[in-house]
Design a protein around this motif. Structure first.
Motif, mmCIF file in Angstrom:
data_model
loop_
_atom_site.group_PDB
_atom_site.id
_atom_site.type_symbol
_atom_site.label_atom_id
_atom_site.label_comp_id
_atom_site.label_asym_id
_atom_site.label_seq_id
_atom_site.Cartn_x
_atom_site.Cartn_y
_atom_site.Cartn_z
ATOM 1 N N ASP A 179 -22.554 -5.115 -0.446
ATOM 2 C CA ASP A 179 -22.035 -5.216 -1.604
ATOM 3 C C ASP A 179 -20.912 -4.518 -2.163
ATOM 4 N N LEU A 180 -21.336 -3.341 -2.003
ATOM 5 C CA LEU A 180 -20.185 -2.356 -2.760
ATOM 6 C C LEU A 180 -19.181 -2.139 -1.840
ATOM 7 N N VAL A 181 -19.294 -2.006 -0.642
ATOM 8 C CA VAL A 181 -18.179 -1.958 0.412
ATOM 9 C C VAL A 181 -17.369 -3.340 0.198
ATOM 10 N N PHE A 182 -17.889 -4.473 0.039
ATOM 11 C CA PHE A 182 -17.238 -5.580 -0.122
ATOM 12 C C PHE A 182 -16.320 -5.578 -1.281
ATOM 13 N N ILE A 183 -16.744 -4.954 -2.497
ATOM 14 C CA ILE A 183 -15.741 -4.855 -3.593
ATOM 15 C C ILE A 183 -14.831 -3.741 -3.300
ATOM 16 N N ARG A 184 -15.107 -2.361 -2.610
ATOM 17 C CA ARG A 184 -14.525 -1.388 -2.469
ATOM 18 C C ARG A 184 -13.296 -1.795 -1.361
ATOM 19 N N MET A 185 -13.617 -2.316 -0.426
ATOM 20 C CA MET A 185 -12.753 -2.559 0.469
ATOM 21 C C MET A 185 -11.602 -3.744 0.385
ATOM 22 N N ASN A 186 -12.152 -4.859 -0.512
ATOM 23 C CA ASN A 186 -11.157 -5.892 -0.826
ATOM 24 C C ASN A 186 -10.313 -5.595 -2.043
ATOM 25 N N MET A 187 -10.799 -4.601 -2.660
ATOM 26 C CA MET A 187 -9.960 -4.105 -3.848
ATOM 27 C C MET A 187 -8.774 -3.464 -3.316
ATOM 28 N N HIS A 188 -9.106 -2.605 -2.214
ATOM 29 C CA HIS A 188 -8.128 -1.844 -1.547
ATOM 30 C C HIS A 188 -6.959 -2.719 -0.709
ATOM 31 N N LEU A 189 -7.348 -3.779 -0.023
ATOM 32 C CA LEU A 189 -6.881 -4.808 0.588
ATOM 33 C C LEU A 189 -5.931 -5.461 -0.353
ATOM 34 N N GLN A 190 -6.529 -5.829 -1.197
ATOM 35 C CA GLN A 190 -5.803 -6.559 -2.548
ATOM 36 C C GLN A 190 -4.563 -5.687 -3.011
ATOM 37 N N SER A 191 -4.801 -4.519 -3.197
ATOM 38 C CA SER A 191 -3.684 -3.599 -3.558
ATOM 39 C C SER A 191 -2.449 -3.374 -2.560
ATOM 40 N N MET A 192 -2.907 -3.838 -1.206
ATOM 41 C CA MET A 192 -1.846 -3.757 -0.189
ATOM 42 C C MET A 192 -0.963 -4.947 -0.016
ATOM 43 N N ALA A 193 -1.556 -6.278 -0.799
ATOM 44 C CA ALA A 193 -0.839 -7.267 -0.507
ATOM 45 C C ALA A 193 0.606 -7.385 -0.545
ATOM 46 N N ALA A 194 1.206 -6.840 -1.273
ATOM 47 C CA ALA A 194 2.709 -6.632 -1.414
ATOM 48 C C ALA A 194 3.342 -5.987 -0.239
ATOM 49 N N GLU A 195 2.781 -4.907 0.241
ATOM 50 C CA GLU A 195 3.003 -4.064 1.453
ATOM 51 C C GLU A 195 2.879 -5.258 2.657
ATOM 52 N N MET A 196 1.956 -5.858 2.761
ATOM 53 C CA MET A 196 1.783 -6.829 3.967
ATOM 54 C C MET A 196 2.747 -7.813 4.003
ATOM 55 N N ALA A 197 2.842 -8.390 2.906
ATOM 56 C CA ALA A 197 4.034 -9.461 2.657
ATOM 57 C C ALA A 197 5.532 -8.880 3.175
ATOM 58 N N ASN A 198 5.792 -7.653 2.869
ATOM 59 C CA ASN A 198 7.045 -6.988 3.563
ATOM 60 C C ASN A 198 6.883 -6.661 4.978
ATOM 61 N N ILE A 199 5.790 -6.343 5.608
ATOM 62 C CA ILE A 199 5.277 -5.772 6.975
ATOM 63 C C ILE A 199 5.666 -7.236 7.624
ATOM 64 N N ASN A 200 5.043 -8.331 7.249
ATOM 65 C CA ASN A 200 5.069 -9.654 7.951
ATOM 66 C C ASN A 200 6.310 -10.364 7.706
ATOM 67 N N ALA A 201 7.175 -9.852 7.277
ATOM 68 C CA ALA A 201 8.333 -10.491 7.014
ATOM 69 C C ALA A 201 9.492 -10.061 7.727
ATOM 70 N N ASP A 202 9.649 -8.734 8.144
ATOM 71 C CA ASP A 202 10.456 -7.951 8.791
ATOM 72 C C ASP A 202 10.228 -7.771 10.154
ATOM 73 N N ARG A 203 11.317 -7.595 10.937
ATOM 74 C CA ARG A 203 10.974 -7.413 12.598
ATOM 75 C C ARG A 203 10.481 -5.897 12.661
ATOM 76 N N ILE A 204 9.509 -6.010 13.645
ATOM 77 C CA ILE A 204 8.934 -4.640 13.915
ATOM 78 C C ILE A 204 9.736 -3.990 15.007
ATOM 79 N N TYR A 205 10.170 -2.883 14.458
ATOM 80 C CA TYR A 205 11.186 -1.821 15.524
ATOM 81 C C TYR A 205 10.226 -0.801 16.180
ATOM 82 N N ILE A 206 9.822 -1.135 17.125
ATOM 83 C CA ILE A 206 9.205 -0.023 18.064
ATOM 84 C C ILE A 206 9.715 1.278 18.147
ATOM 85 N N ASP A 207 10.917 1.285 18.246
ATOM 86 C CA ASP A 207 11.615 2.523 18.402
ATOM 87 C C ASP A 207 11.673 3.455 17.024
ATOM 88 N N HIS A 208 11.346 2.786 16.042
ATOM 89 C CA HIS A 208 11.093 3.369 14.481
ATOM 90 C C HIS A 208 9.831 3.835 14.504
#
Length: 481
Positions: A409-438
Motif C-alpha cells: 500500500d505504501l509503495v502504491f502511494i509513493r510510486m504513483n505519486m512519483h509517476l504522476q509528477s512525471m506526467a508532463a515529462e512523459m507527454a513530451n517524451i512520447n510526442a517527440d522523435r527519439i534521436y538515438i545519436d543524442h
C-alpha cells in the motif's frame, strides 16, 4: 489515463524481487502507455520456485480488469517460468503479444562481450584499480585532487553495463591519473601500500591498457547507446529493430571492417537476439515508423512481413483484414495522401511515429489504429526494477516488521505519486522523435557522493566478470525446478 488505452493500448510488465531485510519475495505489475506508467499492484509470494501457473494467475485478473483488447503486449524478464507463463497467456489471450525485456537482453549481450578474452583482460585490471582507490582514503583524496573532483564509476552488481561505464570513467581521467602516479603525493601511498599502489602505477603507465581500453569502449558504445534508449522512459517499440542493426554496422566500422575483429561482437548480438529478443513485432514496428520507412532505413523483408501478418492477426477482426491490405498498399507505395502533404513531411523527422500516425494517418484508419497501438509500447520492463527502489525505501531496517499488505500500500502511494509528477515529462517524451545519436551512453560522473568502501570490500573475493547476477534462466525470476 485508462481512457487513452482504448486508442493507444497498453503494456503490462512484471518482475519478481527479494527484499534483503526479511528475505521475502514480491511480484509486481505495472501498466505502461504513452500517458505514463502506473504501478498497479504487488503481492508477497512464498519462498521457493514459482510456477508459470502462479504467474498466470497473478497477471490474468489485471488483464481482465483492463480489458484484453486494451492490452497490446506483456513484457517480462527471461526466466524460464516467465517464458512458460507467456506461452500460456498467448493461448488464453490470442490478441496479446508477449516479449522479453529488451534492456535485460541487451545487458546479457554486454555480459557475453565482457567474457571475450581481450575484453576480460582489461576489465580485470580496471576493476581492482577502482576498488583500491576507493578503499584507501589517502589514495582517494589524491585522486580527487588530480581529477579535479571527478569521480570514477564502480561496476555494480546489478546495474546495466556497469563494467563498461566503470572503464569509460577511468579512460576519461587518463591525464589526471597519469599525473597522479607521477607525483610526490603518490610516493607516500606507494610507501604505505607498496604492492597494490605499485601495481596501480604500472597499470596507469601502461600505454597498452589505455589503447585497448579505448578500443573496447569504441566497440561497445553503440550497443550501450541502444541499451540506454530502451532502458529509459517512453515508447521505443518503433526504434529497437533499426537501432540494433545500426549498432552492428557502427561496430563494424569501428573495427575498420576487419572481420576477425567485429564478428565476435556480431555473433554475440545475433545469438542473444535470436535466443531472447527476436519477435516479429519489432520488425513490423520499425516498418511502421514513418521516419525509418521514408528514409529507406527499413525495407520489406521476411521479418517485416511476418510481423505485419502477426499484427493483423492479433489486432484486427477478420472483416477489417481486406481493407487493411488496401491501406497497407497505400503506405508501401508512399501514397500522396500520406506522404506528400506539407504537414506530413514537416513532422515526419521530428515527431514521435505514434504522433505522426495520429495526425497524418486518417486516410488509412484501420492501418492507423494498428500502427498507433504498436508504436505506443515500450520495449523493456525497466520500470519494474525502478519500482523495487520504492520497496527498498519503504521497507527499511527500522520498518522491517511492516505487514506485506502495508508495504505494498505504501509503495502504491509513493510510486504513483512519483509517476504522476512525471506526467508532463512523459507527454513530451512520447510526442517527440527519439534521436538515438543524442543518447549519452557514458555520462560524466562528477562530484558524486560515492561511499564505495563497504560495497567494494564485500566484493573483494568476487571474480572479474559480468556485473549482472540474474541470468536469463534463474535468480530473481524464481524458476521452476
Amino acid at each position: 489515463m485508462k481512457k487513452t488505452w482504448t486508442e493507444s493500448g497498453c503494456t503490462i510488465m512484471s518482475d519478481i524481487w527479494k527484499d534483503t531485510i526479511r528475505s521475502r519475495f514480491y511480484i509486481n505489475l505495472l501498466v505502461s502507455s504513452p500517458t505514463g506508467t502506473v504501478f498497479w499492484k504487488a503481492s508477497q509470494v512464498e519462498k521457493g520456485p514459482k510456477s508459470a501457473e502462479f504467474i498466470v494467475d497473478f497477471l490474468s485478473p489485471t488483464i481482465e480488469e483492463i480489458g484484453a483488447n486494451n492490452v497490446v503486449q506483456i513484457v517480462t524478464d527471461n526466466g524460464s517460468n516467465y517464458r512458460k507463463a507467456k506461452r500460456i497467456l498467448e493461448g488464453k489471450y490470442p490478441n496479446i503479444f508477449t516479449t522479453s525485456c529488451a534492456a535485460h537482453c541487451i545487458d546479457l549481450m554486454l555480459e557475453d562481450i565482457d567474457s571475450l578474452e581481450d575484453v576480460k583482460n582489461i576489465m580485470c585490471k580496471a576493476r581492482p584499480a577502482v576498488k583500491f582507490l576507493y578503499n584507501k582514503q589517502q589514495a582517494l583524496d589524491i585522486m580527487r585532487t588530480y581529477t579535479k573532483g571527478k569521480e570514477l564509476r564502480r561496476p555494480g552488481v546489478t546495474r546495466f553495463a556497469s563494467q563498461f561505464i566503470c572503464l569509460d570513467s577511468i579512460l576519461k581521467q587518463e591525464e589526471g591519473l597519469k599525473f597522479m602516479v607521477a607525483s610526490n603525493d603518490w610516493r607516500h601511498v606507494e610507501n604505505t601500500e607498496k604492492n597494490d599502489a605499485k601495481e596501480l602505477t604500472r597499470l596507469i603507465q601502461n600505454e597498452d591498457f589505455w589503447r585497448k581500453g579505448k578500443e573496447i569502449i569504441r566497440f561497445v558504445e553503440p550497443l550501450v547507446r541502444v541499451l540506454k534508449m530502451v532502458d529509459g522512459e517512453g515508447a521505443t517499440m518503433g526504434y529497437l529493430y533499426e537501432a540494433l542493426d545500426r549498432a552492428k554496422e557502427t561496430i563494424k566500422s569501428a573495427c575498420n571492417n576487419m572481420r576477425e575483429k567485429y564478428m565476435p561482437y556480431w555473433s554475440i548480438i545475433d545469438k542473444r537476439w535470436n535466443r531472447n529478443l527476436n519477435s516479429p513485432i519489432y520488425a513490423a514496428a520499425a516498418y511502421l515508423n514513418p521516419h525509418l520507412f521514408w528514409n529507406n532505413k527499413v525495407r520489406m523483408n521476411d521479418e517485416v512481413r511476418k510481423g505485419l501478418e502477426l499484427a493483423i492477426e492479433k489486432l484486427l477482426v477478420p472483416e477489417d483484414c481486406a481493407n487493411m491490405s488496401l491501406e497497407l498498399a497505400k503506405y508501401q507505395t508512399r501514397h500522396p495522401s500520406l506522404f506528400r502533404c506539407e504537414l506530413s513531411m514537416n513532422i515526419i523527422d521530428t515527431s514521435h511515429p505514434r504522433v505522426w500516425w495520429l495526425i497524418c494517418g486518417c486516410s488509412v484508419p484501420i492501418l492507423q489504429r494498428v500502427a498507433i497501438k504498436i508504436l505506443s509500447q515500450p520495449c523493456s520492463a525497466s520500470a519494474c526494477e525502478r519500482n523495487w527502489s520504492a520497496f527498498e525505501a519503504v521497507h527499511t531496517k527500522k520498518r522491517s516488521n511492516l505487514l506485506p499488505s502495508r508495504v505494498t500500500d505504501l509503495v502504491f502511494i509513493r510510486m504513483n505519486m512519483h509517476l504522476q509528477s512525471m506526467a508532463a515529462e512523459m507527454a513530451n517524451i512520447n510526442a517527440d522523435r527519439i534521436y538515438i545519436d543524442h543518447v549519452n551512453p557514458f555520462p560524466e560522473a562528477e562530484n558524486l557522493e560515492v561511499g564505495l568502501s563497504s560495497d567494494l570490500e564485500e566484493e573483494d573475493d568476487e571474480e572479474c566478470g559480468p556485473s549482472r547476477t540474474n541470468e536469463e534462466d534463474d535468480s530473481t525470476s524464481l524458476d521452476e525446478d
